[in-house]
Write an enzyme that holds these catalytic residues in place. Structure first.
Site, mmCIF file in Angstrom:
data_model
loop_
_atom_site.group_PDB
_atom_site.id
_atom_site.type_symbol
_atom_site.label_atom_id
_atom_site.label_comp_id
_atom_site.label_asym_id
_atom_site.label_seq_id
_atom_site.Cartn_x
_atom_site.Cartn_y
_atom_site.Cartn_z
ATOM 1 N N TYR A 142 -2.958 -3.099 -4.099
ATOM 2 C CA TYR A 142 -2.350 -3.541 -5.362
ATOM 3 C C TYR A 142 -1.424 -4.717 -5.077
ATOM 4 C CZ TYR A 142 0.586 -3.451 -9.582
ATOM 5 O OH TYR A 142 1.273 -3.789 -10.716
ATOM 6 N N ASP A 237 0.585 -9.306 1.804
ATOM 7 C CA ASP A 237 1.458 -8.843 0.741
ATOM 8 C C ASP A 237 2.339 -7.748 1.336
ATOM 9 O OD1 ASP A 237 2.733 -7.732 -1.365
ATOM 10 O OD2 ASP A 237 0.952 -7.446 -2.617
ATOM 11 N N LYS A 265 10.745 -5.816 -3.762
ATOM 12 C CA LYS A 265 11.311 -4.478 -3.562
ATOM 13 C C LYS A 265 12.597 -4.500 -2.717
ATOM 14 C CE LYS A 265 7.309 -2.187 -5.185
ATOM 15 N NZ LYS A 265 5.882 -2.285 -5.010
HETATM 16 C C1 LIG Z 1 5.061 -3.251 -5.996
HETATM 17 C C2 LIG Z 1 4.080 -4.168 -5.407
HETATM 18 C C3 LIG Z 1 3.752 -5.394 -5.999
HETATM 19 C C4 LIG Z 1 4.262 -5.786 -7.363
HETATM 20 O O1 LIG Z 1 5.641 -5.936 -7.383
HETATM 21 P P1 LIG Z 1 6.391 -5.876 -8.808
HETATM 22 O O2 LIG Z 1 7.807 -6.196 -8.456
HETATM 23 O O3 LIG Z 1 6.184 -4.499 -9.324
HETATM 24 O O4 LIG Z 1 5.769 -6.898 -9.666
HETATM 25 C C5 LIG Z 1 2.918 -6.240 -5.334
HETATM 26 N N1 LIG Z 1 2.415 -5.921 -4.129
HETATM 27 C C6 LIG Z 1 2.689 -4.752 -3.536
HETATM 28 C C7 LIG Z 1 2.111 -4.457 -2.190
HETATM 29 C C8 LIG Z 1 3.521 -3.837 -4.151
HETATM 30 O O5 LIG Z 1 3.759 -2.653 -3.560
#
Ligand SMILES: *Cc1c(COP(=O)(O)O)cnc(C)c1O
Length: 425
Positions: A142, A237, A265
């Site tokens: 994701y 990511d 995060k």
């Molecule tokens: C949470 C997450 C996102 C999206 O971040 P948001 O701040 O919710 O938009 C993208 N990539 C990864 C791996 C994530 O865990």
């Protein structure tokens, strides 16, 4: 009616599904969500005054637990001087210096406001840099909710995907190839089928959004070598894993150097922040230096920067990673032992402060094997834990998180609750 139920009834009238992010709605475990009015350390306090040991940690950011005094103080100090200036501010420079120091591959970095913005911008940058349109992502990874990334594998899986959400144009999906994670052959075949067309490969180097899944040994090095060979930008990511798996993320632990990295995060210390960074020659294509446009009214916001800086400094001071891994192993071992005794097949992938509980006999190494997990059983397990005061992510396909605020007593209690809940299934 509980206070949470009353609030949820009101919320549902005005907010779609009653929540501002779908997984909060408890749809995959059944029941209705509880509301939280306060959180401190490893503990959530619900609107009905229940105290819960929290292994969701606001979905990853709270590596220091909730409302850490140092982060709170940093926000309070910043607040004295104002909430937003719309000009460069000193915190942004300090934040950039910390990120470049922590994350091995990042030479330059741009702040934004969420993980979604970070991945969306990194992909645009990769396309601008390579002058190619197609991207490769992996099932179960994701990367936020932008159009190019809400794509699932389609019939012509090697050359194009299908929208995974209503409202995503099929023409966008045509530019995204979706492959199984951990499958070297599929990646090689996709490069062969799309010669000279792949701008970037984006992945969660350790997957955390379909439960927690680690790459097979050598897989990340294989992806790195193949992307380098094809002039394709490799994007890690690390929105979830950055500063969590190690100070410098998965790339530090695995000694792999991506071209670009997305962060979020933890970097916001609980406030909304994202960032993307990497090789200076690529980052210099971002506006105003280069032709790849990217912007944000509140990007580099002083409160968010102050919170994030305090959080990163704490990580540097504490080096909590060995201890977090020890706590993670305690949880894992408790679940494995209880399931063995009860005869329930289970997989508990864990690294450091990330873990998952999949009720399946088969090892989990990609999206398909994650779906083998018994989600109904997980739902019952989730509610058994919640009833005993432990809050796991309300879905069979989400990772659990441990924070530095989870002390020995909290982990011991949680181990008992997990084991008792398994015995009750
Ligand atoms: C949470 C997450 C996102 C999206 O971040 P948001 O701040 O919710 O938009 C993208 N990539 C990864 C791996 C994530 O865990």
């Amino acid at each position: 009616m509980s206070v949470s139920d009353q609030l949820f009834t009101r919320a549902k009238q005005l907010i779609p599904g009653g929540v501002n992010s779908p997984v909060r709605a408890f749809r995959s475990v059944g029941g209705t969500p509880f509301f939280v009015k306060a959180a401190r350390g490893a503990t959530l306090v619900t609107a009905d005054d229940r105290e819960l040991i929290d292994f969701v940690c606001t979905w990853g950011p709270a590596i220091h637990g909730h409302n850490h005094p140092r982060i709170k103080a940093a926000i309070a100090t910043a607040l004295e001087h104002g909430t937003s200036f719309g000009t460069p501010n000193p915190y942004e420079v300090e934040m950039a210096e910390l990120i470049v120091k922590f994350v091995p591959s990042i030479q330059k970095v741009r702040m934004c406001n969420s993980g979604t913005e970070a991945t969306m911008s990194a992909i645009r940058l990769a396309r601008g840099y390579t002058k190619r349109d197609k991207i490769i992502k992996f099932s179960g990874c994701y990367h936020g909710h932008s159009d190019s990334l809400l794509i699932k594998a389609g019939s012509g899986a090697l050359t194009h995907g299908h929208p995974d959400s209503a409202g995503v144009p099929a023409s966008f999906a045509a530019e995204t190839v979706v492959l199984p994670f951990n499958d070297r052959g599929a990646l090689a075949a996709a490069f062969a089928a799309n010669q000279g067309q792949i701008a970037c490969v984006i992945l969660e180097a350790y997957c955390g959004n379909v439960g927690f899944i680690m790459p097979d040994p050598g897989y990340l090095a294989f992806v790195r070598a193949l992307t380098a060979k094809h002039g394709t930008v490799l994007i890690f990511d690390e929105v979830m894993t950055g500063f969590r798996i190690a100070k410098g993320g998965v790339q530090e632990r695995e000694k792999i150097t991506p071209d670009l990295t997305c962060l979020g995060k933890i970097i916001g210390g609980g406030l909304p922040v994202g960032a993307f960074g990497g090789r200076a020659d690529i980052m210099d294509l971002v506006a105003p230096l280069g032709p790849v446009y990217q912007a944000g009214t509140l990007s580099g916001n002083p409160l968010a920067m102050a919170a994030g800086i305090a959080g990163l400094q704490l990580l540097e001071e504490l080096n909590p990673y060995p201890r977090l891994d020890e706590l993670g192993r305690q949880l894992r071992d408790a679940v494995l032992a209880a399931c063995r005794a009860k005869g329930i097949p289970v997989q508990v992938p864990q690294c450091g402060s990330m873990f998952s509980i999949f009720f399946t006999p088969t090892p989990v190494r990609d999206y398909a094997t994650a779906l083998n997990g018994d989600a109904k059983l997980f739902g019952r397990f989730f509610h058994a834990c919640l009833a005993r005061g432990v809050y796991l992510a309300p879905s069979a396909y989400e990772a659990g998180f441990i924070s530095t605020a989870h002390d020995g007593a909290a982990i011991a209690k949680a181990c008992d609750v997990l084991a008792e809940s398994i015995r009750s299934l």
